[in-house]
Design a protein around this motif. Sequence first.
Motif, short mmCIF file in Angstrom:
data_model
loop_
_atom_site.label_atom_id
_atom_site.label_comp_id
_atom_site.label_asym_id
_atom_site.label_seq_id
_atom_site.Cartn_x
_atom_site.Cartn_y
_atom_site.Cartn_z
N PRO A 77 47.33 42.24 36.35
CA PRO A 77 46.44 43.07 37.17
C PRO A 77 46.32 44.48 36.61
CG PRO A 77 48.58 42.91 38.21
CD PRO A 77 48.63 42.01 37.01
N ALA A 78 45.22 45.13 36.96
CA ALA A 78 45.04 46.53 36.59
C ALA A 78 46.14 47.38 37.27
CB ALA A 78 43.67 47.02 37.03
N VAL A 79 46.45 48.51 36.65
CA VAL A 79 47.61 49.31 37.06
C VAL A 79 47.24 50.26 38.20
CG1 VAL A 79 49.44 50.85 36.29
CG2 VAL A 79 48.44 49.21 34.69
N ALA A 99 45.25 50.74 22.28
CA ALA A 99 46.37 50.11 23.00
C ALA A 99 46.23 50.32 24.50
CB ALA A 99 47.70 50.69 22.50
N LEU A 100 45.79 51.50 24.92
CA LEU A 100 45.59 51.76 26.34
C LEU A 100 44.49 50.87 26.90
CD1 LEU A 100 46.24 53.43 28.87
CD2 LEU A 100 44.58 55.14 28.07
N HIS A 101 43.41 50.71 26.14
CA HIS A 101 42.32 49.84 26.58
C HIS A 101 42.82 48.41 26.78
CE1 HIS A 101 37.87 48.72 26.50
NE2 HIS A 101 38.51 47.55 26.57
N ALA A 102 43.55 47.91 25.78
CA ALA A 102 44.04 46.53 25.85
C ALA A 102 44.97 46.32 27.03
CB ALA A 102 44.74 46.16 24.55
N GLY A 103 45.77 47.32 27.37
CA GLY A 103 46.77 47.16 28.43
C GLY A 103 46.31 47.55 29.82
N SER A 104 45.17 48.29 29.91
CA SER A 104 44.80 48.85 31.22
C SER A 104 43.35 48.63 31.64
CB SER A 104 45.11 50.35 31.24
OG SER A 104 46.49 50.60 31.08
N VAL A 105 42.44 48.37 30.73
CA VAL A 105 41.04 48.11 31.12
C VAL A 105 40.95 46.64 31.47
CG1 VAL A 105 38.61 48.29 30.47
CG2 VAL A 105 40.25 49.97 29.62
N LEU A 106 41.35 46.32 32.71
CA LEU A 106 41.54 44.93 33.13
C LEU A 106 40.72 44.63 34.38
CD1 LEU A 106 45.43 44.84 32.73
CD2 LEU A 106 43.72 44.17 31.03
N PRO A 107 40.23 43.40 34.52
CA PRO A 107 39.38 43.06 35.66
C PRO A 107 40.12 42.72 36.94
CG PRO A 107 39.54 41.18 34.19
CD PRO A 107 40.28 42.31 33.51
N ARG A 108 41.34 42.21 36.82
CA ARG A 108 42.04 41.73 38.01
C ARG A 108 42.48 42.92 38.87
NH1 ARG A 108 43.18 36.78 38.88
NH2 ARG A 108 42.77 36.28 36.68
N GLY A 109 41.90 43.02 40.05
CA GLY A 109 42.16 44.15 40.93
C GLY A 109 41.08 45.22 40.88
N ALA A 110 40.13 45.08 39.95
CA ALA A 110 39.02 46.03 39.86
C ALA A 110 37.89 45.60 40.79
CB ALA A 110 38.53 46.12 38.42
N LEU A 153 30.53 38.62 31.91
CA LEU A 153 31.90 39.13 31.79
C LEU A 153 32.94 38.03 31.60
CD1 LEU A 153 31.94 41.89 34.58
CD2 LEU A 153 31.36 42.11 32.16
N GLN A 154 32.50 36.84 31.17
CA GLN A 154 33.44 35.74 31.02
C GLN A 154 34.50 36.02 29.95
OE1 GLN A 154 31.31 32.22 29.83
NE2 GLN A 154 30.08 33.29 28.30
N GLY A 155 34.19 36.90 29.00
CA GLY A 155 35.17 37.24 27.97
C GLY A 155 36.14 38.33 28.37
N TRP A 156 35.89 38.94 29.55
CA TRP A 156 36.78 40.02 30.03
C TRP A 156 37.77 39.40 31.01
CZ3 TRP A 156 35.76 44.05 34.33
CH2 TRP A 156 36.68 45.10 34.23
N ASN A 177 37.84 35.87 36.94
CA ASN A 177 38.73 36.76 36.21
C ASN A 177 39.45 37.76 37.11
OD1 ASN A 177 36.68 38.52 36.86
ND2 ASN A 177 36.20 39.12 34.76
N GLY A 178 39.26 37.65 38.44
CA GLY A 178 39.94 38.54 39.37
C GLY A 178 39.15 39.76 39.77
N LEU A 179 37.95 39.93 39.23
CA LEU A 179 37.11 41.08 39.57
C LEU A 179 36.38 40.83 40.88
CD1 LEU A 179 35.66 43.79 38.70
CD2 LEU A 179 33.91 42.32 37.66
N ARG A 180 36.52 41.76 41.82
CA ARG A 180 35.73 41.68 43.06
C ARG A 180 34.36 42.27 42.79
NH1 ARG A 180 36.39 45.42 48.43
NH2 ARG A 180 34.65 44.53 49.61
N VAL A 181 33.31 41.54 43.17
CA VAL A 181 31.95 42.02 42.99
C VAL A 181 31.24 42.05 44.33
CG1 VAL A 181 29.73 41.68 41.85
CG2 VAL A 181 31.83 41.08 40.65
#
Length: 463
Positions: free
Chosen positions: A244-246, A204-215, A236-239, A43-47
Amino acid sequence: MTSATHRTAEEIGRTPKGPRPLPPLGTQRAAADLSHVDTVLSNGLRVLAVRKANVPMVELRLWIPFAGTELTHAAKAEVLAETLLTGTARRDRIAIDTELALIGADLGAGVDPERLIVSGNTLSNGLPTFLDVLADSLTGASYVDAEVGRESERLVERLAIARTQPRTIAREALQKHRYGDHPVTRETPEAEDVAAVTPEQVRALHAGSVLPRGAVMVVVGDVDPDKVIADIEKALQGWASDKPAVRLPELPELAGGQVLLVPRAGAVQSQIRLSAQALPRTDPRYAALQMANLAFGGYFSSRLVENIREDKGYTYSAHSGFEFTGGSAVVNVEADTASDATAAAVLETRYELGRLGLVPPTAEEVESVRQYAIGSLVTSTASQTGLAGQLSALAPDGLGVEWLAEHPNRLARVTADDVAQAALDFFAPKRFTGVIVGDADLLAKKLTALGDVIVGEPGPAES
């Protein structure tokens, strides 16, 4: 009753034969020699998962880029952080708190203009439940009206108090003075903006900004790094999002210049805040600059502390240190002084800035700050909490365990000449700008006489 005779520090440090010798310094071990995995999920999240099993606990830090350009973004972001963990479609607030309590866990969220941070810890055998609660909140936070309303009211009260605090006033003035209307300056939202935030806006802010790609997620503790990566991927497969995150817009290069006196009528103390452009941790010269900063004001035995605290008593606390934002870094100098000592403290601070370059740290000073830098790094990474904090600070720059493990060697290779050059290049007084918050009626004449100080618009009066 006979009064006791107190010995001075100099007397305590001496024997009849002369100064008491210091014990030899031990050999510093590496800051980190740890089993770890550093990868990017689908999902683009670095762990970054690190095994440190000294206690049966796990520390987690989730760093999500969370910038916004709207004037009300800070207000909505603060409300989101306060209510992210107050309920989902599967769990209400009580259920979340209960599940976390049963596994000895704690989870919280905070936000600033650059990022949303979700952090916490749990007993290692409770990690599956901990990850499930986290995933549920990231993908299904409900932000019900009652919770948003309750937390907004509390936030408004805290903001009203915060905006009367000298440190908050000084920080806001410094940000605006050095970065103008850049989004990074909106650290403390207006109370009226917070009061106007609606649950719909937060969702709306959560949907548009709480994103895994770049986190980035950092997990440190009693874990198998490979297994915990797989567990996180599953939890986190559903996230997911293709967007990308802003990220925060790049900060402008900080130029030296005039210091702004922010009038605060009736203030009995002043806040001195100076700032200059520095180097990011990725720069090869960073280790030398770090040691130059320590020599100037970065620890208790520094020149600035010795001058304006120990020798002259102008302040109880004086400090210099780095502030990292995105790919940018600045060095900040801070001191709070009584009004009648402010001008003298500014004069001596500028003197020490100039002296650092013209009379650079001696070999003895350099060795002292080297040992302090290496020792404090080792100490700060000895616990799971400290290591997680260090790695979460490094991760946004693409750094990780390898950088941390190698940094003592970089510090060991720094020479006195390297420190002298860093002092000359980065601590010249002309490179600094900043603010002084205080009573202009008492301060303006003396401060403007020093040069490069201008008087700004009045700030909040002392209450």
